[in-house]
Write a protein that holds these residues in place. Structure first.
Motif, PDB file in Angstrom:
ATOM      1  N   GLU A  97     -10.216  26.130 -42.788  1.00  0.00           N
ATOM      2  CA  GLU A  97     -11.107  26.278 -43.922  1.00  0.00           C
ATOM      3  C   GLU A  97     -12.087  25.103 -43.909  1.00  0.00           C
ATOM      4  O   GLU A  97     -11.784  24.032 -43.382  1.00  0.00           O
ATOM      5  CB  GLU A  97     -10.309  26.227 -45.235  1.00  0.00           C
ATOM      6  CG  GLU A  97      -9.338  27.381 -45.433  1.00  0.00           C
ATOM      7  CD  GLU A  97     -10.062  28.663 -45.795  1.00  0.00           C
ATOM      8  OE1 GLU A  97      -9.481  29.737 -45.631  1.00  0.00           O
ATOM      9  OE2 GLU A  97     -11.224  28.580 -46.215  1.00  0.00           O
ATOM     10  N   ASP A 100     -13.108  20.717 -48.734  1.00  0.00           N
ATOM     11  CA  ASP A 100     -13.561  20.958 -50.093  1.00  0.00           C
ATOM     12  C   ASP A 100     -14.825  20.189 -50.405  1.00  0.00           C
ATOM     13  O   ASP A 100     -15.635  20.605 -51.211  1.00  0.00           O
ATOM     14  CB  ASP A 100     -12.475  20.557 -51.100  1.00  0.00           C
ATOM     15  CG  ASP A 100     -11.322  21.550 -51.068  1.00  0.00           C
ATOM     16  OD1 ASP A 100     -10.202  21.186 -51.439  1.00  0.00           O
ATOM     17  OD2 ASP A 100     -11.556  22.696 -50.653  1.00  0.00           O
ATOM     18  N   PHE A 126     -17.367  29.949 -50.517  1.00  0.00           N
ATOM     19  CA  PHE A 126     -16.053  29.932 -51.133  1.00  0.00           C
ATOM     20  C   PHE A 126     -15.887  31.027 -52.176  1.00  0.00           C
ATOM     21  O   PHE A 126     -14.763  31.278 -52.645  1.00  0.00           O
ATOM     22  CB  PHE A 126     -15.763  28.552 -51.733  1.00  0.00           C
ATOM     23  CG  PHE A 126     -15.255  27.574 -50.712  1.00  0.00           C
ATOM     24  CD1 PHE A 126     -16.082  26.608 -50.182  1.00  0.00           C
ATOM     25  CD2 PHE A 126     -13.957  27.648 -50.259  1.00  0.00           C
ATOM     26  CE1 PHE A 126     -15.625  25.723 -49.226  1.00  0.00           C
ATOM     27  CE2 PHE A 126     -13.484  26.769 -49.293  1.00  0.00           C
ATOM     28  CZ  PHE A 126     -14.317  25.803 -48.786  1.00  0.00           C
ATOM     29  N   SER A 129     -14.299  36.512 -50.139  1.00  0.00           N
ATOM     30  CA  SER A 129     -12.860  36.613 -49.911  1.00  0.00           C
ATOM     31  C   SER A 129     -12.516  35.794 -48.663  1.00  0.00           C
ATOM     32  O   SER A 129     -13.372  35.561 -47.808  1.00  0.00           O
ATOM     33  CB  SER A 129     -12.464  38.079 -49.697  1.00  0.00           C
ATOM     34  OG  SER A 129     -12.927  38.529 -48.433  1.00  0.00           O
ATOM     35  N   ALA A 130     -11.265  35.389 -48.569  1.00  0.00           N
ATOM     36  CA  ALA A 130     -10.856  34.570 -47.420  1.00  0.00           C
ATOM     37  C   ALA A 130     -11.087  35.320 -46.109  1.00  0.00           C
ATOM     38  O   ALA A 130     -11.507  34.736 -45.111  1.00  0.00           O
ATOM     39  CB  ALA A 130      -9.394  34.168 -47.567  1.00  0.00           C
ATOM     40  N   ASP A 131     -10.815  36.630 -46.124  1.00  0.00           N
ATOM     41  CA  ASP A 131     -10.994  37.430 -44.906  1.00  0.00           C
ATOM     42  C   ASP A 131     -12.454  37.489 -44.490  1.00  0.00           C
ATOM     43  O   ASP A 131     -12.786  37.362 -43.309  1.00  0.00           O
ATOM     44  CB  ASP A 131     -10.471  38.857 -45.130  1.00  0.00           C
ATOM     45  CG  ASP A 131      -8.962  38.913 -45.219  1.00  0.00           C
ATOM     46  OD1 ASP A 131      -8.444  39.917 -45.743  1.00  0.00           O
ATOM     47  OD2 ASP A 131      -8.306  37.945 -44.764  1.00  0.00           O
ATOM     48  N   ARG A 133     -14.858  35.375 -45.347  1.00  0.00           N
ATOM     49  CA  ARG A 133     -15.330  34.051 -44.951  1.00  0.00           C
ATOM     50  C   ARG A 133     -14.856  33.718 -43.545  1.00  0.00           C
ATOM     51  O   ARG A 133     -15.627  33.204 -42.716  1.00  0.00           O
ATOM     52  CB  ARG A 133     -14.827  32.994 -45.933  1.00  0.00           C
ATOM     53  CG  ARG A 133     -15.379  31.596 -45.659  1.00  0.00           C
ATOM     54  CD  ARG A 133     -15.105  30.646 -46.809  1.00  0.00           C
ATOM     55  NE  ARG A 133     -13.681  30.342 -46.939  1.00  0.00           N
ATOM     56  CZ  ARG A 133     -12.935  30.714 -47.966  1.00  0.00           C
ATOM     57  NH1 ARG A 133     -13.455  31.422 -48.960  1.00  0.00           N
ATOM     58  NH2 ARG A 133     -11.668  30.389 -48.015  1.00  0.00           N
ATOM     59  N   GLN A 134     -13.633  34.049 -43.223  1.00  0.00           N
ATOM     60  CA  GLN A 134     -13.104  33.774 -41.891  1.00  0.00           C
ATOM     61  C   GLN A 134     -13.873  34.542 -40.821  1.00  0.00           C
ATOM     62  O   GLN A 134     -14.262  33.978 -39.791  1.00  0.00           O
ATOM     63  CB  GLN A 134     -11.624  34.152 -41.828  1.00  0.00           C
ATOM     64  CG  GLN A 134     -10.971  33.873 -40.473  1.00  0.00           C
ATOM     65  CD  GLN A 134      -9.550  34.386 -40.436  1.00  0.00           C
ATOM     66  OE1 GLN A 134      -9.293  35.564 -40.697  1.00  0.00           O
ATOM     67  NE2 GLN A 134      -8.610  33.523 -40.095  1.00  0.00           N
ATOM     68  N   ARG A 163     -16.105  43.330 -42.452  1.00  0.00           N
ATOM     69  CA  ARG A 163     -15.978  42.045 -43.155  1.00  0.00           C
ATOM     70  C   ARG A 163     -17.245  41.213 -43.011  1.00  0.00           C
ATOM     71  O   ARG A 163     -17.719  40.611 -43.968  1.00  0.00           O
ATOM     72  CB  ARG A 163     -14.774  41.272 -42.619  1.00  0.00           C
ATOM     73  CG  ARG A 163     -13.433  41.860 -43.044  1.00  0.00           C
ATOM     74  CD  ARG A 163     -12.272  41.067 -42.474  1.00  0.00           C
ATOM     75  NE  ARG A 163     -10.981  41.686 -42.819  1.00  0.00           N
ATOM     76  CZ  ARG A 163      -9.796  41.238 -42.401  1.00  0.00           C
ATOM     77  NH1 ARG A 163      -9.746  40.156 -41.632  1.00  0.00           N
ATOM     78  NH2 ARG A 163      -8.694  41.853 -42.748  1.00  0.00           N
TER      79      ARG A 163
END
Lengths: 192, 230
Positions: A97, A100, A126, A129-131, A133-134, A163
């Protein structure tokens, strides 16, 4: 010296202005290349090549079409991709990730504005969604093909495409719609 | 405007994820699909912002000096490419139609008068007209002496809008060699221009414009789209 004046001087062939440009954006260029290559020497080479191209094409930059920093980073990104392809060295993707906080000490007003813009982009990332963003980060930073990303994540190719597509749509909504541009103006630093 | 079914390829293109063969196919599609052209521009606006999120890392000491030195070297190499105009040579060359690989020169015979005038005149400005090669484009290039060199200003119209990343490039042909005269892009109406400065004397016996895959070439790589006339 502001961006417009620097670019005018470069377009006239004044190589002395490149130092001013490097002071404003050199760190960002090096950081991008280093992020993708994980190699300090190669990142140095890319930085030098990038600024040569910026100098050669200074007359082509049109401030009406976008910010100078994104124009320069576009050149830096393409230069880095070319090096990766030339060296046929595909760096493994970084699944980490983003931190911060960006540890970014701005030395110039230009760097401060860029840092603010960078924080806006990070903030928008941020909110994905995590998916999403990845998938987006892998597409941009890893120089991997869509199929390679699908294999690495053990998901269908169609899912990768979906995605990334949704992530781009969301980012555009968050960053580039008129409402967001009003926020940009609100946080822009007053000129000294 | 709804999305074209090639949207995923457009996205992959923006991330340099297509093979050269796939890129060729997509570029051919982009030339005919305004929906994909618009989408690509939108995607690139967003993608270009991602570079800002690279974690900060201190650039090595001395990198600034290396960048400045490298550009100074390139500037010196550009200055080293100086030519002196020989009127007799220029007139003779102007009478010959020169085929240069994929870059053919059209109808240069009328240039001899122009070049002779350019050499003899003490005032700065001379202009050259260019016409499209199998297309209705046209352009005017103005050469003016400035600060020990030559300022070249080009205005063009009727050109096909470019794909993202592409550029039109002006070439000065002298003694069989092509000299980079600058790059430019056009708007949706096919109008565009550029202004560039070259050091020293700038001889040529023909001008041409090619459509290039990017703005960084030092020799023509794409097809010729315009050539100089009288």
């Amino acid at each position: 010296m502001d961006d417009a004046e620097i670019m005018k001087r470069l377009a006239r062939g004044d190589t002395r202005a490149i130092g001013n440009l490097y002071d404003q954006y050199g760190r960002q260029v090096y950081a991008l290349a280093h992020r993708m290559l994980n190699d300090s020497a190669a990142a140095e080479d890319v930085t030098q090549d990038c600024f040569v191209k910026v100098w050669q094409q200074a007359g082509r930059f049109d401030p009406e079409r976008g910010r100078l920093i994104t124009w320069i980073l576009h050149i830096a990104y393409n230069t880095t991709i070319d090096l990766i392809r030339t060296r046929k060295r595909m760096q493994p993707s970084r699944f980490n990730e983003l931190p911060d906080e960006i540890d970014f000490t701005a030395d110039t007003a230009g760097e401060t504005e860029t840092a603010i813009l960078a924080q806006q982009v990070r903030g928008a990332l941020f909110r994905l969604s995590a998916d999403q963003r990845q998938a987006l980060e892998m597409a941009y930073w890893s120089a991997m093909s869509q199929q390679e990303i699908a294999t690495a994540l053990a998901i269908p190719l169609g899912t990768v495409k979906s995605r990334v597509r949704l992530a781009l749509d969301s980012l555009r909504q968050l960053l580039l719609t008129p409402r967001r541009k009003e926020v940009d103006r609100h946080v822009r630093l007053p000129s000294s | 405007m709804s999305d074209c079914r090639h949207l995923d390829e457009v996205i992959a293109y923006a991330f340099h994820q297509l093979s050269p063969a796939q890129e060729s196919v997509l570029k051919a599609h982009l030339a005919t699909c305004s929906a994909c052209q618009i989408k690509l521009n939108e995607i690139m606006e967003t993608v270009d912002l991602l570079g800002l999120t690279a974690p900060a890392v201190a650039a090595p000491d001395g990198l600034r000096d290396k960048v400045i030195r490298k550009i100074a070297e390139h500037a010196d190499q550009t200055k080293a490419k100086r030519f002196r105009v020989a009127p007799a040579w220029a007139v003779a060359a102007a009478a010959v139609a020169i085929a240069l690989g994929s870059y053919a020169v059209l109808r240069v015979e009328g240039l001899q008068k122009l070049i002779a005038g350019f050499i003899q005149k003490e005032s700065a400005e001379q202009s050259v007209t260019l016409q499209g090669v199998d297309n209705p484009a046209s352009a005017r290039a103005v050469f003016a002496r400035e600060d020990g060199g030559v300022r070249i200003t080009l205005e063009a119209q009727g050109l096909v809008p470019l794909l993202p990343g592409e550029a039109y490039q002006l070439w000065l042909i002298a003694d069989g060699k092509r000299i980079n005269g600058g790059v430019f892009v056009v708007d949706a109406a096919g109008k565009g221009g550029m202004s560039t400065w070259l050091p020293g004397e700038v001889p040529f016996n023909a001008l041409g414009v090619t459509r290039e895959p990017d703005a960084f070439g030092e020799q023509p790589r794409g097809p010729k789209v315009m050539g100089s006339t009288t």
